[in-house]
Design a protein around this motif. Structure first.
Motif, PDB file in Angstrom:
ATOM      1  N   VAL A   1      38.896  35.168  18.487  1.00  0.00           N
ATOM      2  CA  VAL A   1      39.788  35.587  19.572  1.00  0.00           C
ATOM      3  C   VAL A   1      40.333  36.975  19.239  1.00  0.00           C
ATOM      4  O   VAL A   1      41.398  37.103  18.614  1.00  0.00           O
ATOM      5  N   PRO A   2      39.634  38.037  19.646  1.00  0.00           N
ATOM      6  CA  PRO A   2      40.170  39.386  19.417  1.00  0.00           C
ATOM      7  C   PRO A   2      41.282  39.701  20.418  1.00  0.00           C
ATOM      8  O   PRO A   2      41.446  39.022  21.441  1.00  0.00           O
ATOM      9  N   THR A   3      42.028  40.748  20.117  1.00  0.00           N
ATOM     10  CA  THR A   3      43.176  41.121  20.944  1.00  0.00           C
ATOM     11  C   THR A   3      43.117  42.608  21.285  1.00  0.00           C
ATOM     12  O   THR A   3      42.850  43.445  20.415  1.00  0.00           O
ATOM     13  N   LEU A   4      43.343  42.902  22.580  1.00  0.00           N
ATOM     14  CA  LEU A   4      43.504  44.288  23.013  1.00  0.00           C
ATOM     15  C   LEU A   4      44.964  44.670  22.869  1.00  0.00           C
ATOM     16  O   LEU A   4      45.851  43.905  23.259  1.00  0.00           O
ATOM     17  N   SER A   5      45.211  45.867  22.358  1.00  0.00           N
ATOM     18  CA  SER A   5      46.588  46.308  22.183  1.00  0.00           C
ATOM     19  C   SER A   5      46.689  47.789  22.505  1.00  0.00           C
ATOM     20  O   SER A   5      45.808  48.363  23.166  1.00  0.00           O
ATOM     21  N   VAL A   6      47.727  48.401  22.034  1.00  0.00           N
ATOM     22  CA  VAL A   6      47.972  49.813  22.332  1.00  0.00           C
ATOM     23  C   VAL A   6      46.827  50.679  21.817  1.00  0.00           C
ATOM     24  O   VAL A   6      46.455  51.677  22.461  1.00  0.00           O
ATOM     25  N   ASN A   7      46.268  50.315  20.681  1.00  0.00           N
ATOM     26  CA  ASN A   7      45.170  51.098  20.119  1.00  0.00           C
ATOM     27  C   ASN A   7      43.976  51.151  21.053  1.00  0.00           C
ATOM     28  O   ASN A   7      43.156  52.070  20.993  1.00  0.00           O
ATOM     29  N   GLN A   8      43.830  50.152  21.910  1.00  0.00           N
ATOM     30  CA  GLN A   8      42.707  50.112  22.843  1.00  0.00           C
ATOM     31  C   GLN A   8      43.085  50.672  24.218  1.00  0.00           C
ATOM     32  O   GLN A   8      42.274  50.608  25.146  1.00  0.00           O
ATOM     33  N   GLY A   9      44.319  51.162  24.362  1.00  0.00           N
ATOM     34  CA  GLY A   9      44.697  51.853  25.594  1.00  0.00           C
ATOM     35  C   GLY A   9      45.768  51.191  26.414  1.00  0.00           C
ATOM     36  O   GLY A   9      46.118  51.715  27.492  1.00  0.00           O
ATOM     37  N   LEU A  10      46.332  50.065  26.022  1.00  0.00           N
ATOM     38  CA  LEU A  10      47.402  49.441  26.780  1.00  0.00           C
ATOM     39  C   LEU A  10      48.654  50.310  26.758  1.00  0.00           C
ATOM     40  O   LEU A  10      48.942  50.987  25.757  1.00  0.00           O
ATOM     41  N   SER A  11      49.392  50.279  27.881  1.00  0.00           N
ATOM     42  CA  SER A  11      50.646  51.022  27.927  1.00  0.00           C
ATOM     43  C   SER A  11      51.650  50.451  26.951  1.00  0.00           C
ATOM     44  O   SER A  11      52.471  51.180  26.394  1.00  0.00           O
ATOM     45  N   SER A  12      51.608  49.135  26.762  1.00  0.00           N
ATOM     46  CA  SER A  12      52.524  48.463  25.852  1.00  0.00           C
ATOM     47  C   SER A  12      51.855  47.189  25.370  1.00  0.00           C
ATOM     48  O   SER A  12      51.048  46.576  26.091  1.00  0.00           O
ATOM     49  N   ALA A  13      52.211  46.765  24.159  1.00  0.00           N
ATOM     50  CA  ALA A  13      51.675  45.505  23.643  1.00  0.00           C
ATOM     51  C   ALA A  13      52.368  44.301  24.259  1.00  0.00           C
ATOM     52  O   ALA A  13      51.878  43.174  24.157  1.00  0.00           O
ATOM     53  N   ALA A  14      53.516  44.526  24.917  1.00  0.00           N
ATOM     54  CA  ALA A  14      54.253  43.434  25.555  1.00  0.00           C
ATOM     55  C   ALA A  14      53.673  43.191  26.938  1.00  0.00           C
ATOM     56  O   ALA A  14      54.064  43.827  27.929  1.00  0.00           O
ATOM     57  N   VAL A  15      52.718  42.282  27.031  1.00  0.00           N
ATOM     58  CA  VAL A  15      52.066  41.930  28.289  1.00  0.00           C
ATOM     59  C   VAL A  15      52.683  40.631  28.785  1.00  0.00           C
ATOM     60  O   VAL A  15      52.695  39.628  28.067  1.00  0.00           O
ATOM     61  N   VAL A  16      53.183  40.628  30.038  1.00  0.00           N
ATOM     62  CA  VAL A  16      53.915  39.459  30.533  1.00  0.00           C
ATOM     63  C   VAL A  16      53.099  38.614  31.494  1.00  0.00           C
ATOM     64  O   VAL A  16      53.435  37.453  31.744  1.00  0.00           O
ATOM     65  N   SER A  17      52.028  39.180  32.075  1.00  0.00           N
ATOM     66  CA  SER A  17      51.159  38.386  32.945  1.00  0.00           C
ATOM     67  C   SER A  17      49.787  39.030  33.001  1.00  0.00           C
ATOM     68  O   SER A  17      49.640  40.241  32.759  1.00  0.00           O
ATOM     69  N   VAL A  18      48.780  38.233  33.352  1.00  0.00           N
ATOM     70  CA  VAL A  18      47.403  38.711  33.396  1.00  0.00           C
ATOM     71  C   VAL A  18      46.713  38.081  34.595  1.00  0.00           C
ATOM     72  O   VAL A  18      46.874  36.889  34.864  1.00  0.00           O
ATOM     73  N   LEU A  19      45.930  38.882  35.317  1.00  0.00           N
ATOM     74  CA  LEU A  19      45.250  38.412  36.521  1.00  0.00           C
ATOM     75  C   LEU A  19      43.809  38.899  36.507  1.00  0.00           C
ATOM     76  O   LEU A  19      43.555  40.101  36.364  1.00  0.00           O
ATOM     77  N   ALA A  20      42.868  37.971  36.661  1.00  0.00           N
ATOM     78  CA  ALA A  20      41.457  38.324  36.759  1.00  0.00           C
ATOM     79  C   ALA A  20      41.102  38.456  38.232  1.00  0.00           C
ATOM     80  O   ALA A  20      41.160  37.477  38.986  1.00  0.00           O
ATOM     81  N   ALA A  21      40.754  39.665  38.630  1.00  0.00           N
ATOM     82  CA  ALA A  21      40.422  39.913  40.036  1.00  0.00           C
ATOM     83  C   ALA A  21      38.970  39.531  40.306  1.00  0.00           C
ATOM     84  O   ALA A  21      38.139  39.417  39.395  1.00  0.00           O
ATOM     85  N   ARG A  22      38.655  39.363  41.603  1.00  0.00           N
ATOM     86  CA  ARG A  22      37.304  38.928  41.980  1.00  0.00           C
ATOM     87  C   ARG A  22      36.265  40.016  41.776  1.00  0.00           C
ATOM     88  O   ARG A  22      35.074  39.728  41.716  1.00  0.00           O
ATOM     89  N   ASP A  23      36.697  41.279  41.645  1.00  0.00           N
ATOM     90  CA  ASP A  23      35.736  42.369  41.427  1.00  0.00           C
ATOM     91  C   ASP A  23      35.361  42.536  39.958  1.00  0.00           C
ATOM     92  O   ASP A  23      34.667  43.488  39.603  1.00  0.00           O
ATOM     93  N   GLY A  24      35.845  41.631  39.099  1.00  0.00           N
ATOM     94  CA  GLY A  24      35.526  41.701  37.679  1.00  0.00           C
ATOM     95  C   GLY A  24      36.551  42.417  36.848  1.00  0.00           C
ATOM     96  O   GLY A  24      36.479  42.403  35.611  1.00  0.00           O
ATOM     97  N   SER A  25      37.497  43.065  37.482  1.00  0.00           N
ATOM     98  CA  SER A  25      38.549  43.754  36.743  1.00  0.00           C
ATOM     99  C   SER A  25      39.628  42.757  36.337  1.00  0.00           C
ATOM    100  O   SER A  25      39.713  41.644  36.856  1.00  0.00           O
TER     101      SER A  25
END
Length: 1018
Positions: free
Chosen positions: A315-339
């Motif tokens: 289970v790898p993790t995306l964080s600031v080093n990979q381009g996130l604005s902040s490591a504090a992510v409060v919700s996540v949504l998988a859109a139908r276009d693959g994003s």
């Protein structure tokens, strides 16, 4: 003892995910300052048995991923130097050791040295495709390059062409052997050696590798260069800032390029991206000495300050080093276009095709905020529109802009759902439930109106019934339709306790609720909860999600859990069939914990969604320090069973090396109290997840589950031969079923030997025989004594009868004859003579009665002397009851004691004779018996106040034919006592018997235990 599994040269078992940065791999550092090693690690190698060998400034170490053990050759052998510069594990299992002053090799317990390299710094070792060992050496003034094959050594460089030495060796995929020297590069073979000048490196050319197109890569001039057709061209490193001095290059099994530098740590090139991992990121040191990939695909990095391990996380993790604005992510949504959309405390982010962008079209909006506020909950409706909430607003995204919806008050939006009619339902934490239709608020319902003081923490639209399911913060779920609550369920109905963290409906119409008390299932009005009692690792479930391969995933307070849908269906079927909401059928769960990259959280989050399944089947969820991703269809799996090694036995603090055991068996001394067996499994991916089981044949009845403990302990083993069998599994649960064994023996002490035991048995039998003979003799002697006593007594009684009763009857018979002759002439004398005969007959009867009484007294004698004499006196007094009989008393002084049986009989007979004489002949008014128990003697006195005894009778000269006193004296002698008689006419009589206590009293010594058996034979 050592299972040599020749897997070191097999294809790698695992693969590092080439899409990840170094910071996304599992990283474990061991630092010199923490005591891991005594000096810097210069080289790393792995032998076919699985051990990792570390060459340091202070010697050679053997590492199993957990314990680091110094290694040395046998006492009669030695390494050229303790300063190890290079290592090589050859395909035939030989470990080649390049030291500061020469070269050695270790195989099959033998250490060999090579004089041709004596005094040389052996910087690099390499085995080519033909099996030839190449050694690059350095010395002043000239270095050397030596080829070793079949024990033959051929060295080059005496002419100085190699300068100070060969600093690195590399064989490319074309079979070219390259040697890096001070000012350039040699292509040594095939064909004649050729030199290519590459000046400017103060420590020479040290970094050599290969590109994906088979071109040679060289570390030179502050970077990496491609070396093609004798020319060097710069190798682009996109994203890498600044120059670095390359010391080592490694192309891993998955195509990633690792560059070890002397000043910037690690540089990693993968899929067109470059990332750097330095000391500031957690690397043990900034100067990389060596790079190594082991047989399981793990990358090992030796630095100036320690050793680092890099492996894949499940289970790898995306964080600031990979381009996130902040490591504090409060919700996540998988859109139908693959994003994938990510609401962070740094703004709204979007992941698409491996790239992360920040929401906003103009430079002023690139911070990702929505009307200046951070995003909270996310939702995509059936038209594809993305809805976003903020702390004071709610709206949707359109043309890269945020469009607010009027009519919704400020407050935290915790959950969003859309029903079959197209209405959007929004749960506002402070206000209540809102219904939106066509972008307008059409209904607002306060939480109190719904019958709850708390708020809804989760929503789910029911596609089959058309209503809405609500889960509440303080527990309970309810079904809402037509503007009112139609059904509700709580913990009393079997729902999990505590907060409802998530709701999801499956394709069968069952509602699943993730609660603080477990995973609850509601179907057809019946609720059942799966928790730690049914196989979950813990109760608290943050969310649930189904994947494409048909498994259920739960994020719990003890890790990420995968449950096969078939297993869950079987549990649900049991619940339905048994009509038991607490059905005890257990499920099998796979747990992913911190060693797999999963962060353990006590609570899952506040907003929604907390988990999303993207179009490629990956699950995205929130660990509070980024966003974690797991691909259920491509989980890392290690198929290689771990090699096993039983290292040593420690018996009473003395160590026995298992590898050096003669004949494969360790002989332990006698009387071993504490025994420890140390073992290991050589799967180095995640050694902490290796599990062990063992069995000591001859002692353990079943396999012992040791979990990840690497010692077995035994105490007080009996002498004998033992067979210790060990098995283990790797981090993926693949078991080495063959295992490995260790034979050892515990010597017996002298008293544990068979000869000693046989001797003891023989001695015991002889002792028993002797005791038996002794007892037989004792019983025989006692029997004979009793028999002699009884015979003597019977003889005395016979004598008494003969001397008294028979003589009286004989005299009576003579008198009857005399009376017969008086008739008919002298009839006047007949009555007088007849009266005399009658008196004689009465005396004869009395004498016979006395004799019989003597027999009865002997047979019925009690051990209570006072009671026996009292009974006799009462009997005699009873006979004279009508004649005014005497007053009879018995006095006992002291505590009554048991008497020896033979002595007792004699005392009773003496007392009986004295008492009867007093009753019959003394004409006494008082008869008194005194018994005194004294520790030193027993005293018996019988006294009366009768007429006394004539002195002649006392002297034994009167009344011939009467033997009463004589018999009493005889009995006194038999009792070892003294009899004294005092009497005077008309003054009474006193008879005193004194018997020593040692003879009179029965012995109180306990009977020995061994006599109880012999008592039965008596």
């Amino acid at each position: 003892m050592l299972v040599v599994v020749l897997l070191a040269w097999c294809p790698r078992a695992l693969a590092l995910n080439p899409t990840l940065d170094i910071s996304q791999y599992a990283h474990t550092p061991w630092k010199i300052r923490d005591g891991f090693t005594k000096g810097a690690i210069n080289s790393v190698a792995q032998t076919p048995d699985g051990y990792l060998w570390l060459g340091t400034e202070f010697g050679l170490l053997r590492f199993d991923g957990v314990r680091n053990v110094p290694w040395g050759p046998p006492p009669d052998q030695h390494l050229p130097s303790s300063h190890i510069l290079s290592l090589l594990a050859a395909r035939d299992g030989t470990l080649w050791i390049g030291a500061l002053n020469g070269l050695a090799s270790w195989k099959d317990g033998k250490l060999a040295q090579y004089p041709e390299l004596a005094g040389k710094y052996v910087y690099k070792l390499l085995e080519d495709h033909e099996g030839t060992i190449w050694a690059g050496g350095g010395a002043a003034p000239t270095g050397c390059l030596c080829a070793i094959r079949h024990g033959s050594v051929q060295c080059h460089g005496d002419d100085g062409v190699l300068g100070r030495g060969v600093f690195n060796l590399y064989e490319d995929s074309k079979g070219n052997l390259w040697a890096g020297v001070k000012d350039g590069l040699w292509r040594w073979r095939p064909g004649p050696p050729k030199f290519y000048p590459l000046p400017g490196e103060p420590d020479g050319i040290q970094a050599l590798g290969e590109d994906t197109d088979r071109a040679l890569l060289v570390g030179w001039k502050g970077g990496i260069f491609r070396f093609v057709d004798g020319k060097a061209e710069a190798y682009p490193l996109p994203g890498a800032a600044g120059q670095f001095r390359a010391r080592r290059i490694l192309r891993d099994h998955d195509g990633g390029l690792w560059v070890g530098t002397s000043d910037r740590g690690l540089v990693h090139l993968h899929e067109g991206r470059t990332d750097v991992f330095a000391r500031s990121d957690g690397l043990s040191g900034h100067n990389v000495y060596n790079l190594f990939e082991d047989r399981e695909g793990t990358i090992w990095v030796a630095t100036n300050d320690g050793l680092d391990r890099f492996r894949d996380y499940a289970v790898p993790t995306l964080s600031v080093n990979q381009g996130l604005s902040s490591a504090a992510v409060v919700s996540v949504l998988a859109a139908r276009d693959g994003s994938v959309w990510l609401a962070t405390r740094g703004g709204l982010n979007k992941w698409s095709n491996g790239q992360i962008t920040i929401f906003g079209s103009s430079s002023s909006q690139r911070e990702g905020k929505l009307n200046g506020l951070y995003p909270n909950s996310l939702f995509q409706d059936d038209q594809g529109r993305i809805w976003v909430s903020t702390v004071s607003g709610f709206g949707y995204l359109e043309n890269n802009r945020f469009i607010s919806v009027a009519g919704l008050p400020a407050g935290a939006v915790l959950a969003i759902a859309q029903d079959n009619a197209g209405s959007l339902w929004v749960a506002n934490e402070q206000v209540g439930l809102f219904q939106l239709l066509g972008g307008r608020v059409v209904q607002q319902i306060a939480w109190v109106t719904l019958g709850h003081k708390d708020y809804a923490s989760a929503l789910a639209a029911d596609p089959l019934q058309g209503g809405l399911w609500l889960g509440f913060r303080l527990g309970g779920v309810a079904y809402f339709t037509g503007g009112q609550m139609r059904a509700s369920y709580s913990a009393a109905d079997g729902l999990g306790d505590g907060r409802v963290n998530g709701l999801r409906l499956d394709k069968d119409g069952a509602l699943w609720a993730a609660t603080d008390g477990g995973l609850s299932r509601l179907k057809d009005g019946r609720v059942a909860t799966l928790n730690s009692k049914n196989g979950l690792p813990c109760d608290t479930v943050h969310w649930l999600m189904e994947d494409d391969p048909d498994s259920f995933w739960l994020y719990t307070a003890c890790g990420l859990v995968r449950i096969a849908r078939s297993d869950l269906n079987a549990w649900a079927a049991t619940v339905d069939e048994d009509k038991d909401r607490d059905a005890k059928r257990t499920i099998q769960a796979t747990v992913f914990d911190s060693s797999d990259g999963v962060r353990i959280l006590a609570s899952g989050g506040h907003f929604s969604p907390l988990v999303a399944r993207s179009s490629d089947g990956k699950l995205w969820f929130l660990p509070w320090d980024g966003v974690s991703i797991i691909d259920p269809r491509h989980l890392p799996f290690n198929p290689l069973p771990p090699p096993l090694d039983i290292q040593k036995i420690v018996a009473d603090r003395k160590t026995y090396d298992a590898a050096s055991a003669a004949g494969g068996r360790i002989a332990l001394p006698a009387l071993v109290r504490d025994l420890e067996i140390d073992y290991t499994a050589l799967s180095l991916v995640a050694p902490e997840k290796n599990l062990f089981r063992y069995r000591l044949e001859g002692y353990d009845t079943d396999w012992e589950d040791a979990r990840n403990r690497r010692q077995a302990f035994y105490t007080n083993l009996s002498p004998g031969d033992y067979h210790f069998h060990l098995m283990a599994c790797n981090n993926s649960g693949v078991w080495n079923e063959t295992g490995t064994v260790l034979d050892f023996s515990v010597a017996p002490a002298y008293y544990q030997t068979t000869l000693f035991r046989l001797s003891c048995v023989a001695a015991l039998l002889l002792l028993l025989a002797a005791l038996y003979q002794l007892r037989v003799r004792q019983v025989t002697r006692q029997f004979n004594m009793r028999l002699e006593e009884r015979v003597a007594e019977r003889t005395r009684i016979a004598r008494d009868l003969h001397d008294t009763l028979l003589q009286s009857f004989q005299g009576l018979l003579l008198r009857f004859h005399a009376i017969r002759y008086l008739f008919p002439d002298r009839t006047a004398e007949a009555p007088e003579r007849l009266e005399s005969a009658i008196e004689l007959a009465e005396r004869a009867l009395a004498e016979g009665r006395d004799a019989v009484q003597g027999l009865r007294d002997s047979a019925a004698a009690s051990n209570d002397l006072g009671r026996t004499i009292s009974a006799l006196g009462e009997e005699m007094a009873g006979r004279q009851a009508g004649e005014g009989g005497p007053d009879f008393r018995v006095h006992v002084e002291g505590e009554a004691r048991d008497l020896a049986p033979v002595i007792r009989d004699e005392i009773i007979r003496i007392a009986g004779e004295a008492v009867r004489n007093a009753f019959r002949h003394a004409h006494a008014r008082h008869i008194e018996v005194e018994i005194r128990y004294d520790p030193r003697h027993l005293r018996l006195r019988v006294r009366d106040n009768g007429k006394g005894i004539d002195q002649k009778v006392l002297d034994g000269t009167g009344l011939s034919g009467h033997y009463g006193l004589a018999g009493m004296r005889e009995r006194a002698e038999l009792a070892r006592g003294v009899l004294a008689v005092w009497s005077e006419l008309d003054c009474g009589t006193e008879v005193e018997l004194t018997v020593p206590g040692s003879a009179a009293y029965a012995k109180s010594t306990p009977v020995p235990w061994y006599m109880w058996f012999w008592k039965g034979t008596g």
